[in-house]
Write a protein that holds these residues in place. Structure first.
Motif, short mmCIF file in Angstrom:
data_model
loop_
_atom_site.label_atom_id
_atom_site.label_comp_id
_atom_site.label_asym_id
_atom_site.label_seq_id
_atom_site.Cartn_x
_atom_site.Cartn_y
_atom_site.Cartn_z
N UNK A 7 54.03 -60.00 -46.40
CA UNK A 7 53.52 -61.19 -47.07
C UNK A 7 54.42 -61.58 -48.23
N UNK A 8 54.88 -60.59 -48.97
CA UNK A 8 55.77 -60.88 -50.10
C UNK A 8 57.10 -61.46 -49.61
N UNK A 9 57.63 -60.88 -48.52
CA UNK A 9 58.89 -61.41 -47.99
C UNK A 9 58.71 -62.83 -47.50
N UNK A 92 64.39 -52.12 -46.59
CA UNK A 92 65.76 -52.47 -46.24
C UNK A 92 65.87 -52.63 -44.73
N UNK A 93 66.84 -53.39 -44.31
CA UNK A 93 67.13 -53.60 -42.89
C UNK A 93 68.42 -54.38 -42.77
N UNK A 94 68.88 -54.53 -41.55
CA UNK A 94 70.12 -55.27 -41.33
C UNK A 94 69.91 -56.78 -41.44
N UNK A 103 54.58 -68.05 -37.84
CA UNK A 103 54.15 -67.15 -38.92
C UNK A 103 54.57 -65.70 -38.68
N UNK A 104 55.77 -65.51 -38.11
CA UNK A 104 56.27 -64.16 -37.87
C UNK A 104 57.45 -63.86 -38.78
N UNK A 105 57.40 -62.66 -39.33
CA UNK A 105 58.50 -62.13 -40.12
C UNK A 105 59.04 -60.93 -39.38
N UNK A 106 60.35 -60.91 -39.14
CA UNK A 106 60.99 -59.78 -38.46
C UNK A 106 62.05 -59.19 -39.37
N UNK A 107 61.92 -57.89 -39.63
CA UNK A 107 62.95 -57.13 -40.32
C UNK A 107 63.51 -56.20 -39.27
N UNK A 108 64.81 -56.31 -38.99
CA UNK A 108 65.40 -55.56 -37.88
C UNK A 108 66.61 -54.75 -38.31
N UNK A 109 66.89 -53.71 -37.52
CA UNK A 109 68.08 -52.89 -37.71
C UNK A 109 67.96 -51.93 -38.87
N UNK A 110 67.79 -50.66 -38.57
CA UNK A 110 67.75 -49.62 -39.61
C UNK A 110 66.69 -49.92 -40.67
N UNK A 125 60.47 -54.14 -37.76
CA UNK A 125 59.14 -54.38 -38.31
C UNK A 125 58.83 -55.85 -38.07
N UNK A 126 57.70 -56.11 -37.41
CA UNK A 126 57.25 -57.48 -37.20
C UNK A 126 55.91 -57.63 -37.91
N UNK A 127 55.84 -58.62 -38.80
CA UNK A 127 54.60 -58.91 -39.52
C UNK A 127 54.10 -60.26 -39.05
#
Length: 151
Positions: A7-9, A92-94, A103-110, A125-127
């Motif tokens: 949510x913060x991101x 952290x992520x790539x 309404x999707x947030x994806x943080x990917x890679x490491x 990580x998918x929010x």
């Protein structure tokens, strides 16, 4: 807990566009370019986005906008090694991608999310901000791992 990071991101990415800002946001970079033909606003080099609740660091942040101009944001992409820090979480992520349409947030890679109660490592990580569900997946990096401490 971990959902608050998503949510913060998402909040900071939405607030990165000055037309959408409801609270003061400071963005610094070595270079800023707006390309009307590709509908991209690009912050390049040592990008730091400071919002009252989260700080984002990345080598590059791109806002892709639609025909409606900079208020018609289609996606935000932070890449090249991304760090997001709130008062109680550090992630952290790539790459981080937020798409307001779904309404999707994806943080990917490491991916690594750290907070006082523990750490989770994953490939992705998918929010889902609509359902308030966070999903960690292993991706090609192996398995999702977590280390937690009881409070």
């Amino acid at each position: 807990m971990l959902c608050r990071l998503g949510l913060a991101l998402a909040a900071i990415l939405l607030l990165a566009a000055p037309a959408l800002a409801q609270e003061p946001v400071e963005i610094t970079a070595d270079q800023f370019t707006v390309d009307e033909s590709s509908r991209e606003a690009v912050f390049n080099g040592n990008v730091v986005v400071v919002h009252p609740t989260v700080t984002v660091w990345a080598p590059k942040v791109v806002a892709v906008y639609g025909e409606g101009g900079t208020t018609d944001i289609e996606s935000f992409i932070a890449s090249g090694g991304v760090r997001l820090k709130t008062a109680d979480q550090d992630a952290t992520g790539d790459q981080a991608v937020f798409t307001p349409g779904d309404q999707l947030l994806r943080l990917t890679g490491n991916v690594r999310v750290t907070q006082p109660s523990g750490t989770v490592d994953a490939g992705e990580l998918v929010v889902n901000l609509e359902t308030n569900v966070s999903t960690f997946t292993s991706g090609s990096s192996g398995r999702v791992t977590g280390v937690f401490t009881s409070q």
